[in-house]
Design a protein around this motif. Structure first.
Motif, PDB file in Angstrom:
ATOM      1  N   VAL A  29       0.839  -1.205   0.000  1.00 10.43           N
ATOM      2  CA  VAL A  29       0.000   0.000   0.000  1.00 10.43           C
ATOM      3  C   VAL A  29       0.874   1.255   0.000  1.00 10.43           C
ATOM      4  O   VAL A  29       0.619   2.212  -0.743  1.00 10.43           O
ATOM      5  N   PHE A  30       1.926   1.238   0.810  1.00 10.19           N
ATOM      6  CA  PHE A  30       2.850   2.376   0.867  1.00 10.19           C
ATOM      7  C   PHE A  30       3.437   2.626  -0.523  1.00 10.19           C
ATOM      8  O   PHE A  30       3.462   3.762  -1.027  1.00 10.19           O
ATOM      9  N   ALA A  31       3.874   1.544  -1.194  1.00  8.54           N
ATOM     10  CA  ALA A  31       4.481   1.690  -2.517  1.00  8.54           C
ATOM     11  C   ALA A  31       3.476   2.265  -3.513  1.00  8.54           C
ATOM     12  O   ALA A  31       3.793   3.191  -4.276  1.00  8.54           O
ATOM     13  N   VAL A  32       2.250   1.737  -3.491  1.00  7.98           N
ATOM     14  CA  VAL A  32       1.236   2.219  -4.434  1.00  7.98           C
ATOM     15  C   VAL A  32       0.945   3.703  -4.190  1.00  7.98           C
ATOM     16  O   VAL A  32       0.911   4.515  -5.126  1.00  7.98           O
ATOM     17  N   VAL A  33       0.767   4.071  -2.911  1.00 13.03           N
ATOM     18  CA  VAL A  33       0.490   5.469  -2.575  1.00 13.03           C
ATOM     19  C   VAL A  33       1.637   6.359  -3.040  1.00 13.03           C
ATOM     20  O   VAL A  33       1.428   7.431  -3.618  1.00 13.03           O
ATOM     21  N   ALA A  34       2.878   5.899  -2.817  1.00 16.98           N
ATOM     22  CA  ALA A  34       4.043   6.711  -3.186  1.00 16.98           C
ATOM     23  C   ALA A  34       4.126   6.880  -4.701  1.00 16.98           C
ATOM     24  O   ALA A  34       4.357   7.996  -5.193  1.00 16.98           O
ATOM     25  N   ILE A  35       3.893   5.795  -5.438  1.00 18.01           N
ATOM     26  CA  ILE A  35       3.994   5.882  -6.905  1.00 18.01           C
ATOM     27  C   ILE A  35       2.893   6.787  -7.459  1.00 18.01           C
ATOM     28  O   ILE A  35       3.158   7.692  -8.267  1.00 18.01           O
ATOM     29  N   LEU A  36       1.658   6.600  -6.966  1.00 13.85           N
ATOM     30  CA  LEU A  36       0.570   7.469  -7.407  1.00 13.85           C
ATOM     31  C   LEU A  36       0.876   8.922  -7.047  1.00 13.85           C
ATOM     32  O   LEU A  36       0.667   9.836  -7.844  1.00 13.85           O
ATOM     33  N   GLY A  37       1.403   9.118  -5.838  1.00 11.83           N
ATOM     34  CA  GLY A  37       1.736  10.477  -5.399  1.00 11.83           C
ATOM     35  C   GLY A  37       2.757  11.120  -6.312  1.00 11.83           C
ATOM     36  O   GLY A  37       2.616  12.283  -6.708  1.00 11.83           O
ATOM     37  N   GLU A  38       3.783  10.351  -6.672  1.00  9.09           N
ATOM     38  CA  GLU A  38       4.831  10.867  -7.557  1.00  9.09           C
ATOM     39  C   GLU A  38       4.234  11.261  -8.917  1.00  9.09           C
ATOM     40  O   GLU A  38       4.543  12.332  -9.460  1.00  9.09           O
ATOM     41  N   ILE A  39       3.345  10.400  -9.433  1.00 10.36           N
ATOM     42  CA  ILE A  39       2.731  10.691 -10.737  1.00 10.36           C
ATOM     43  C   ILE A  39       1.878  11.956 -10.647  1.00 10.36           C
ATOM     44  O   ILE A  39       1.980  12.856 -11.491  1.00 10.36           O
ATOM     45  N   VAL A  40       1.066  12.037  -9.578  1.00 13.75           N
ATOM     46  CA  VAL A  40       0.182  13.198  -9.439  1.00 13.75           C
ATOM     47  C   VAL A  40       1.014  14.476  -9.299  1.00 13.75           C
ATOM     48  O   VAL A  40       0.712  15.501  -9.899  1.00 13.75           O
ATOM     49  N   MET A  41       2.092  14.399  -8.526  1.00  8.43           N
ATOM     50  CA  MET A  41       2.907  15.588  -8.299  1.00  8.43           C
ATOM     51  C   MET A  41       3.583  16.056  -9.577  1.00  8.43           C
ATOM     52  O   MET A  41       3.665  17.243  -9.858  1.00  8.43           O
ATOM     53  N   ARG A  42       4.065  15.096 -10.376  1.00  5.63           N
ATOM     54  CA  ARG A  42       4.870  15.467 -11.543  1.00  5.63           C
ATOM     55  C   ARG A  42       4.062  15.673 -12.807  1.00  5.63           C
ATOM     56  O   ARG A  42       4.420  16.491 -13.650  1.00  5.63           O
ATOM     57  N   ARG A  71       1.175  20.476 -10.366  1.00  9.94           N
ATOM     58  CA  ARG A  71       1.819  21.738 -10.776  1.00  9.94           C
ATOM     59  C   ARG A  71       1.165  22.925 -10.089  1.00  9.94           C
ATOM     60  O   ARG A  71       1.840  23.883  -9.699  1.00  9.94           O
ATOM     61  N   HIS A  72      -0.165  22.854  -9.903  1.00 13.28           N
ATOM     62  CA  HIS A  72      -0.852  23.937  -9.210  1.00 13.28           C
ATOM     63  C   HIS A  72      -0.376  24.055  -7.768  1.00 13.28           C
ATOM     64  O   HIS A  72      -0.219  25.161  -7.237  1.00 13.28           O
ATOM     65  N   CYS A  73      -0.159  22.919  -7.122  1.00 21.72           N
ATOM     66  CA  CYS A  73       0.341  22.935  -5.741  1.00 21.72           C
ATOM     67  C   CYS A  73       1.661  23.716  -5.673  1.00 21.72           C
ATOM     68  O   CYS A  73       1.839  24.608  -4.837  1.00 21.72           O
ATOM     69  N   ALA A  74       2.576  23.369  -6.589  1.00 23.26           N
ATOM     70  CA  ALA A  74       3.882  24.035  -6.597  1.00 23.26           C
ATOM     71  C   ALA A  74       3.720  25.525  -6.900  1.00 23.26           C
ATOM     72  O   ALA A  74       4.377  26.376  -6.287  1.00 23.26           O
ATOM     73  N   ALA A  75       2.815  25.849  -7.841  1.00 23.46           N
ATOM     74  CA  ALA A  75       2.613  27.250  -8.209  1.00 23.46           C
ATOM     75  C   ALA A  75       2.099  28.052  -7.021  1.00 23.46           C
ATOM     76  O   ALA A  75       2.594  29.147  -6.718  1.00 23.46           O
ATOM     77  N   ILE A  76       1.119  27.494  -6.309  1.00 21.96           N
ATOM     78  CA  ILE A  76       0.549  28.185  -5.153  1.00 21.96           C
ATOM     79  C   ILE A  76       1.609  28.357  -4.070  1.00 21.96           C
ATOM     80  O   ILE A  76       1.740  29.414  -3.457  1.00 21.96           O
ATOM     81  N   GLY A  77       2.392  27.298  -3.863  1.00 20.61           N
ATOM     82  CA  GLY A  77       3.412  27.353  -2.819  1.00 20.61           C
ATOM     83  C   GLY A  77       4.487  28.386  -3.109  1.00 20.61           C
ATOM     84  O   GLY A  77       5.027  29.014  -2.201  1.00 20.61           O
ATOM     85  N   GLY A 100       6.357  25.499  -2.709  1.00 20.37           N
ATOM     86  CA  GLY A 100       6.828  25.834  -4.045  1.00 20.37           C
ATOM     87  C   GLY A 100       7.521  24.702  -4.772  1.00 20.37           C
ATOM     88  O   GLY A 100       7.649  24.714  -5.990  1.00 20.37           O
ATOM     89  N   PHE A 101       8.031  23.742  -4.009  1.00 16.59           N
ATOM     90  CA  PHE A 101       8.686  22.602  -4.652  1.00 16.59           C
ATOM     91  C   PHE A 101       8.484  21.349  -3.805  1.00 16.59           C
ATOM     92  O   PHE A 101       8.752  21.360  -2.608  1.00 16.59           O
ATOM     93  N   GLY A 102       8.018  20.293  -4.463  1.00 13.99           N
ATOM     94  CA  GLY A 102       7.770  19.063  -3.711  1.00 13.99           C
ATOM     95  C   GLY A 102       8.320  17.864  -4.437  1.00 13.99           C
ATOM     96  O   GLY A 102       8.391  17.841  -5.669  1.00 13.99           O
ATOM     97  N   ARG A 103       8.783  16.870  -3.668  1.00 14.99           N
ATOM     98  CA  ARG A 103       9.364  15.687  -4.278  1.00 14.99           C
ATOM     99  C   ARG A 103       8.892  14.473  -3.500  1.00 14.99           C
ATOM    100  O   ARG A 103       9.352  14.217  -2.388  1.00 14.99           O
ATOM    101  N   VAL A 104       7.960  13.721  -4.086  1.00 18.59           N
ATOM    102  CA  VAL A 104       7.355  12.608  -3.363  1.00 18.59           C
ATOM    103  C   VAL A 104       8.368  11.494  -3.125  1.00 18.59           C
ATOM    104  O   VAL A 104       8.448  10.948  -2.017  1.00 18.59           O
ATOM    105  N   TRP A 105       9.170  11.166  -4.136  1.00 17.41           N
ATOM    106  CA  TRP A 105      10.132  10.060  -3.905  1.00 17.41           C
ATOM    107  C   TRP A 105      11.132  10.449  -2.817  1.00 17.41           C
ATOM    108  O   TRP A 105      11.600   9.613  -2.043  1.00 17.41           O
ATOM    109  N   GLY A 106      11.458  11.748  -2.746  1.00 18.48           N
ATOM    110  CA  GLY A 106      12.350  12.220  -1.677  1.00 18.48           C
ATOM    111  C   GLY A 106      11.739  11.968  -0.315  1.00 18.48           C
ATOM    112  O   GLY A 106      12.415  11.543   0.623  1.00 18.48           O
TER     113      GLY A 106
END
Lengths: 311, 333
Positions: free
Chosen positions: B186-199, B205-211, B279-285
């Motif tokens: 579950v952790f892996a799936v959440v992380a991979i989906l998170g990375e895809i959504v973030m990138r 992109r809106h999250c980063a823009a707002i930040g 302003g900048f986020g990295r899920v895999w990090g």
């Protein structure tokens, strides 16, 4: 409706005859299972005694840290004019001064469990016996393990309580040939104990017994042992007398052969004795009241099982 | 044009990019130390333990990455997890007399947890965006509220799942497929989906823009309030997911459940290279950050080299070191 009740309560307390006595009770907040049971027993006792004595009032406060507890005590003295105080100090050092000032003003002081750093301040001292807590467990280990057996220990939150227990446990093991492999802090917390126990299990191929020193930690440790499938290799001794653990002892669970008491109900003992001292003129009450730590075995487990307690 | 871009890439390739490599190097260093200190470190059981226990904080930290990237913060997640766990156990115990001990009860329990997470996240998000209160204050408030609520639900003690129910639910934490346990999956799936959504999505992109600049983002027709609210809702939902994995482990919740999880999650996010000011986020990090934090505890438990009193100090030093490495890399660029 609530407002109304509050106002009547206020008016009521103002209208009480001057002879009414007030006892302040200050204890730590329910941050772990044992403290939760302490709160439960304190509330129950206060409720019962308020019914029993018409002229007796209680102020009960729970505190998350020493600083708040000092403020609570100041408030009790300033606004409620307490006649007696039952206090389980969050920490000994910082609370010794404030409690001493309250005692000097003529208020009866009962100190529970954690002793103050100076002697002779309190009128009554009610406490469990941490030394006997460690020794009782240690003696059981020595009697039931062979020479060369290997033991791991889960320690509590780093405090003088934990130190006293561990020192007594080690003293009991001295010269018995039972070897303590490691001692790490599980902080009287199920999750922390689970993690530490998992790591003990990967680290040591041979463990014969676990001293979890607290029933919450015992629950965590047992979870980890079951996960590793090593239930048959070792047994676990917790402490304090949580009802789930007492039940397991009672049912003759091989993994939980015994438990050691450290009754959170000692707060009830303290409040009862204080109320007795305040309400019954001339009954001598000063001194010390030490509750020893008993070994709960399958034979006597029934008398330590409290159905209603949350702990 | 094309030559210029290849030149740029080559120049970057020569310089060691510490912002990217920092957390990975720290993780590798910890793994090496672990191997040297204890032969059991790389055993299947130990690796499974470390990954599975990272899952709770990890799942939450992935959500936290979005909140922080969008310039927010959530201090309430630890208390929220405890409250949701308590609520879930209470609901399941209440259902047992009527429904018996079956999968239906577990399913309802899971739905309760997810729904409660969603609602709790929405409350945080709406208070931040619609009422315009600082995230720090809102979530500091809800942190206290949820912690008190779980203590109250448990009557100051511990809420325990019915024993037979616990046996039925247990495999969700301890079981798995192909030797990989469920929390890790579950952790892996959440992380991979998170990375895809973030990138790769507009939301990321809106999250980063707002930040990085809320006003500019608003002028660029980003639905600032909606996106910010959604980050908290997402985080709440993920707290619900983490609880679904947590409850089957020991089958209990108390006032000490999830204590300091919020700080561990935030620390993991920052170690992973996400900017605390947004302003900048990295899920895999973040995933690397979570693993670093878990490994420190694991390694300290596997050795006697350091007094257990100093565990916290060592964690602190490593957190600061990991971030210093990154900031240095950033400054030299």
């Amino acid at each position: 409706m609530k407002h109304l009740a509050l106002t009547t309560a206020l008016v009521g307390s103002l209208a009480l005859p001057a002879a009414a006595e007030t006892i302040g009770v200050s204890i730590p907040a329910a941050t772990h299972g044992w403290a939760g049971a302490l709160n439960f027993h304190a509330e129950q006792t206060v409720e019962r005694l308020e019914k029993q004595y018409e002229n007796l009032d209680f102020v009960l406060t729970t505190t998350p840290d020493s600083g708040t507890q000092i403020s609570d005590l100041e408030d009790m003295v300033a606004t409620r004019n307490i006649d007696a105080l039952v206090v389980l100090p969050f920490e000994s050092e910082p609370l010794t001064g404030p409690i001493q000032r309250i005692a000097e003003s003529g208020t009866w002081v009962t100190v529970v469990d954690r002793g103050l750093s100076q002697e002779g301040i309190e009128n009554l001292y009610v406490a469990g016996d941490n030394e006997s807590f460690g020794k009782t467990a240690g003696d059981y280990f020595v009697e039931n393990l062979d020479e060369g057996s290997k033991v791991v220990v889960l320690r509590g939150i780093p405090t003088s309580i934990d130190n006293e227990r561990v020192e007594a446990f080690q003293a009991a093991l001295d010269g018995s040939g039972v070897e303590v492999l490691a001692m790490e802090h599980g902080n009287w917390n199920r999750d922390d104990a689970f993690t530490v126990m998992q790591d003990y299990l990967s680290r040591y191929p041979e463990i014969d017994a676990v001293w979890a020193a607290d029933d919450d930690m015992a629950v965590g440790a047992i979870g980890a042992i079951e996960q590793a499938g090593r239930e048959d290799e070792m047994w676990v001794v917790g402490g304090a007398g949580m009802k789930e653990m007492v039940r397991r002892v009672q049912e003759g669970d091989d993994m939980v052969p015994v438990d050691v008491t450290y009754p959170p109900a000692m707060i009830a003992t303290a409040i009862e004795l204080t109320a007795l001292g305040v309400m019954s003129e001339g009954v001598p009450m000063s001194g010390e009241f030490i509750l020893s730590s008993e070994l709960i075995t399958q034979e006597n487990a029934e008398q330590y099982y409290y159905e209603d307690s949350p702990y | 044009m094309s030559t210029a871009s290849t030149n740029g890439a080559a120049a970057r390739g020569f310089k060691i990019d510490l912002t990217v490599l920092g957390p990975i190097l720290a993780l590798l260093a910890l793994v090496l130390i672990g191997i040297l200190l204890n032969p059991n470190f790389l055993s299947y059981a130990n690796i499974t333990n470390v990954l599975a226990r990272s899952a709770f904080i990890g799942i939450i930290a992935v959500g936290m990455t979005f909140v922080i990237t969008a310039g927010g913060l959530d201090l309430s997640v630890g208390s929220m997890a405890a409250f949701i766990a308590g609520l879930m156990i209470l609901c399941m115990n209440l259902l047992i007399p009527g429904m018996g001990e079956n999968l239906g009860v577990i399913l309802i329990g899971v739905l309760v947890a997810l729904a409660a997470g969603l609602v709790a996240g929405a409350i945080n998000g709406l208070l931040v965006t619609r009422a315009g209160i600082e995230a720090f204050i809102v979530t500091l408030g809800t942190m206290g509220i949820y912690r008190s609520l779980v203590t109250w639900l448990a009557d100051g003690g511990t809420l325990s799942l019915d024993y037979a129910m616990r046996e039925l639910y247990r495999p969700v934490y301890y079981g798995g497929i192909l030797g990989i346990s469920w929390p890790i999956i579950v952790f892996a799936v959440v992380a991979i989906l998170g990375e895809i959504v973030m990138r790769h999505t507009a939301f990321g992109r809106h999250c980063a823009a707002i930040g990085s600049n809320e006003t500019v983002a608003r002028y660029s027709t980003v639905a600032v309030l909606r996106v910010k609210t959604l980050t908290y809702v997402l985080l709440g939902l993920l707290v619900g997911v983490a609880v679904v994995m947590y409850v089957p482990r020991l089958g209990s919740a108390s006032a000490s459940t999830g204590l300091l999880w919020e700080l561990e999650a935030i620390a993991a996010v920052i170690i992973g290279g996400t900017m605390l000011k947004g302003g900048f986020g990295r899920v895999w990090g973040t995933v690397v950050g979570v693993l670093i934090l878990s490994l420190i505890g694991n390694i300290l438990n596997l050795t006697d080299m350091v007094s257990p009193y100093l565990n916290g100090a060592i964690q602190g030093v490593i957190i600061i070191l990991a971030v210093v490495l990154q900031r240095k890399g950033k400054a030299s660029r």
